[in-house]
Design an enzyme around this catalytic site. Structure first.
Site, PDB file in Angstrom:
ATOM      1  N   SER A  24       0.828  -1.205   0.000  1.00  0.00           N
ATOM      2  CA  SER A  24       0.000   0.000   0.000  1.00  0.00           C
ATOM      3  C   SER A  24       0.862   1.255   0.000  1.00  0.00           C
ATOM      4  CB  SER A  24      -0.907  -0.007   1.224  1.00  0.00           C
ATOM      5  OG  SER A  24      -1.830  -1.066   1.110  1.00  0.00           O
ATOM      6  N   ARG A 124     -14.510  -6.044 -10.118  1.00  0.00           N
ATOM      7  CA  ARG A 124     -14.329  -5.260  -8.885  1.00  0.00           C
ATOM      8  C   ARG A 124     -14.809  -3.819  -9.099  1.00  0.00           C
ATOM      9  NH1 ARG A 124      -8.527  -6.419  -6.342  1.00  0.00           N
ATOM     10  NH2 ARG A 124      -9.561  -5.515  -4.522  1.00  0.00           N
ATOM     11  N   GLN A 172     -10.417   2.493  -1.525  1.00  0.00           N
ATOM     12  CA  GLN A 172      -9.336   2.851  -2.451  1.00  0.00           C
ATOM     13  C   GLN A 172      -9.729   3.973  -3.418  1.00  0.00           C
ATOM     14  OE1 GLN A 172      -8.025  -0.779  -4.320  1.00  0.00           O
ATOM     15  NE2 GLN A 172      -7.506  -1.743  -2.370  1.00  0.00           N
ATOM     16  N   SER A 198     -12.548   0.296   5.667  1.00  0.00           N
ATOM     17  CA  SER A 198     -11.069   0.303   5.656  1.00  0.00           C
ATOM     18  C   SER A 198     -10.503   1.693   5.950  1.00  0.00           C
ATOM     19  CB  SER A 198     -10.554  -0.192   4.292  1.00  0.00           C
ATOM     20  OG  SER A 198     -10.934  -1.518   4.052  1.00  0.00           O
ATOM     21  N   ASP A 314      -7.669  -7.256   5.565  1.00  0.00           N
ATOM     22  CA  ASP A 314      -6.732  -8.149   4.859  1.00  0.00           C
ATOM     23  C   ASP A 314      -6.248  -9.268   5.787  1.00  0.00           C
ATOM     24  OD1 ASP A 314      -7.008  -6.617   2.624  1.00  0.00           O
ATOM     25  OD2 ASP A 314      -4.973  -5.807   2.607  1.00  0.00           O
ATOM     26  N   LYS A 397       1.168 -26.463  11.104  1.00  0.00           N
ATOM     27  CA  LYS A 397       0.636 -27.146  12.291  1.00  0.00           C
ATOM     28  C   LYS A 397       0.094 -28.542  11.934  1.00  0.00           C
ATOM     29  CE  LYS A 397      -0.940 -26.326  16.551  1.00  0.00           C
ATOM     30  NZ  LYS A 397      -0.060 -26.523  17.671  1.00  0.00           N
TER      31      LYS A 397
HETATM   32  O1  LIG Z   1      -5.608   1.401  -0.013  1.00  0.00           O
HETATM   33  C1  LIG Z   1      -4.995   0.342   0.092  1.00  0.00           C
HETATM   34  O2  LIG Z   1      -3.762   0.255  -0.083  1.00  0.00           O
HETATM   35  C2  LIG Z   1      -5.735  -0.879   0.433  1.00  0.00           C
HETATM   36  C3  LIG Z   1      -6.994  -0.783   0.978  1.00  0.00           C
HETATM   37  C4  LIG Z   1      -7.786  -1.986   1.364  1.00  0.00           C
HETATM   38  O3  LIG Z   1      -8.754  -2.214   0.369  1.00  0.00           O
HETATM   39  P1  LIG Z   1     -10.298  -1.737   0.489  1.00  0.00           P
HETATM   40  O4  LIG Z   1     -10.309  -0.287   0.726  1.00  0.00           O
HETATM   41  O5  LIG Z   1     -10.847  -2.142  -0.837  1.00  0.00           O
HETATM   42  O6  LIG Z   1     -10.906  -2.503   1.639  1.00  0.00           O
HETATM   43  C5  LIG Z   1      -6.906  -3.220   1.491  1.00  0.00           C
HETATM   44  O7  LIG Z   1      -7.727  -4.363   1.566  1.00  0.00           O
HETATM   45  C6  LIG Z   1      -5.969  -3.360   0.307  1.00  0.00           C
HETATM   46  O8  LIG Z   1      -5.148  -4.504   0.440  1.00  0.00           O
HETATM   47  C7  LIG Z   1      -5.063  -2.170   0.209  1.00  0.00           C
HETATM   48  C1  LIG Z   2      -7.199  -6.515  -1.275  1.00  0.00           C
HETATM   49  C2  LIG Z   2      -5.920  -6.542  -1.612  1.00  0.00           C
HETATM   50  O1  LIG Z   2      -5.367  -5.893  -2.650  1.00  0.00           O
HETATM   51  P1  LIG Z   2      -5.976  -4.937  -3.775  1.00  0.00           P
HETATM   52  O2  LIG Z   2      -7.323  -4.462  -3.332  1.00  0.00           O
HETATM   53  O3  LIG Z   2      -4.973  -3.839  -3.898  1.00  0.00           O
HETATM   54  O4  LIG Z   2      -6.052  -5.785  -5.009  1.00  0.00           O
HETATM   55  C3  LIG Z   2      -4.937  -7.302  -0.811  1.00  0.00           C
HETATM   56  O5  LIG Z   2      -3.733  -7.218  -1.091  1.00  0.00           O
HETATM   57  O6  LIG Z   2      -5.339  -8.021   0.119  1.00  0.00           O
END
Ligand SMILES: O=C(O)C1=C[C@@H](OP(=O)(O)O)[C@@H](O)[C@H](O)C1
Ligand SMILES: C=C(OP(=O)(O)O)C(=O)O
Length: 403
Positions: A24, A124, A172, A198, A314, A397
């Site tokens: 990120s 997505r 995001q 998030s 995550d 495990k």
């Molecule tokens: O902004 C980011 O870097 C991220 C936000 C999160 O996604 P969401 O906002 O879709 O939950 C996370 O799950 C992803 O791995 C990275």
């Molecule tokens: C959700 C993830 O990534 P992205 O949304 O950036 O594909 C992740 O890495 O768990």
């Protein structure tokens, strides 16, 4: 199909590890360094599919990038907000951050930019971000379903102004808008409509923008103001080790009653997923931290937990993968948004735990896992890196687990 047999450990793990840089932070730093004027050097940058697609897109937009994987360095020759390429065909794989951040970046350009990803990326959500970009001056032509990849963005700069944005499926799109907003023609005011998932990642965005010299004014939880005319400053930036990635190593200590130290990752991290340490502490682990490492020691018996993971989603797979070894039920709440990630992660965790003989209940936004004996099986990953990494820990495990 490639398979990996996980060799079970017949003793507690005892290890000190170094973890690659945060995905990120690497992708955010790439974007803001591309917009800064002059050379930035990113150290401890992540080299992975998600960041490599990202770097390639930035380069195709005419902003030179030098990758040095041996030294974990990326050099970015930022163009001060200019997007030199007038046309580009950009591919983001399954990288959600690349999809959202690059879509916003091209809105600052002057030309036509086609974006696409792998089939799952085409499912997505992108629509709320694109609606804002359209209001801000872009035209978007969808080749298939409206609001989804593939599409072409025809842009002539981003106007800025007042926007409302939904962020109940992903944060995001908000992060993407925040990061381009300083380069808009006028001040930008974004109001998040309803739930913001998030949230820790939005905090990370504001923190990284501040580290590169740009201020975001946040009013309450849901309103963000960015003054136009602010400029990112090119700089040397060291990326923190990836806290989400560290979760698997800490989980290995937790399930084997062992000890894992992760170097250079501390409780002061700006990554929300550092809160995994609190989760493990509540489950009975001991945490030791200093200003240059964090160490987890697992207990004889892990305890159950009932937890809201909206902000650290995550880590749902990591917790799911160690849940069978707890002393009582593991309940994971408020994570409906993980159904929109690399795969439907609620369904994937439920399916794979059941394949291992574990009793799990699935709800629209939560899952409830009952500890019990695990029968070895071949785990399906659904092209999701976190399924592989999380269930590899289960395999430490239980002998016989194959990823
Ligand atoms: O902004 C980011 O870097 C991220 C936000 C999160 O996604 P969401 O906002 O879709 O939950 C996370 O799950 C992803 O791995 C990275
Ligand atoms: C959700 C993830 O990534 P992205 O949304 O950036 O594909 C992740 O890495 O768990």
């Amino acid at each position: 199909m490639d398979t990996i047999a996980i060799p079970a450990l017949n003793r507690p793990v005892d290890a000190t590890v170094e973890i690659p840089g945060s995905k990120s932070l690497t992708n955010r730093a790439l974007l803001v360094a591309a917009l800064a004027q002059g050379d930035s050097l990113l150290e401890n940058a992540l080299f992975s599919e998600d960041s490599e697609y990202f770097a390639k897109c930035v380069e195709q937009l005419g902003i030179p990038i030098t990758l040095n994987p041996d030294l974990a360095q990326i050099r970015v020759a930022g163009r001060g907000g200019d997007i030199p390429a007038k046309q580009a065909d950009l591919f983001v794989g399954l990288a959600g951050t690349a999809a959202r951040f690059i879509s916003a970046l091209v809105a600052l350009g002057n030309g036509e930019y086609r974006l696409d990803g792998v089939p799952r990326m085409r499912e997505r959500p992108m629509g709320d971000l694109l609606t804002v970009l359209q209001t801000g001056g872009a035209t978007v032509n969808f080749e298939g379903n409206s609001g989804f990849m593939p599409y072409t963005v025809y842009s002539q700069g981003f106007t800025g102004g007042n926007f409302r944005l939904k962020a109940n499926q992903t944060s995001q799109q908000l992060s993407a808008l925040l990061m381009i907003a300083p380069y808009a023609q006028q001040d930008t005011n974004i109001e998040v409509e309803g739930t913001l998932v998030s949230q820790s990642y939005v905090k990370m965005t504001c923190r990284l923008m501040a580290d590169f010299g740009v201020e975001v004014i946040q009013i309450g939880d849901n309103q963000f103001q960015i003054k136009a005319g602010q400029r990112y400053q090119a700089r040397h930036y060291t990326v923190e080790p990836d806290a989400s990635n560290a979760s698997y190593f800490f989980a290995a200590a937790a399930v084997t009653g062992g000890r894992v130290r992760v170097k250079h990752l501390t409780k002061q991290s700006c990554q929300g997923d550092i809160l995994w340490l609190n989760v493990l502490e509540q489950m009975g682990c001991q945490i030791k931290d200093s200003d240059d490492y964090t160490e987890v020691t697992g207990p004889k018996q892990l305890q159950g937990i009932d937890i809201d993971m909206n902000d650290i989603s995550d880590l749902v797979q990591t917790l799911g993968a160690i849940a069978p070894f707890a002393s009582s039920t593991i309940t994971i709440r408020n994570v409906e948004h993980i159904r929109y990630k690399e795969t439907d992660r609620i369904k994937a965790v439920v399916t794979e735990l059941r394949r291992l003989g574990v009793q799990v209940e699935e709800f629209p936004d939560q899952l409830k896992i009952e500890p019990g004996p695990v029968t070895p099986a071949a785990i399906e990953t659904y092209h999701d890196h976190r399924m592989a990494m999380a269930f590899a820990v289960t395999g430490l495990k239980v002998p016989g687990i194959v990823i």
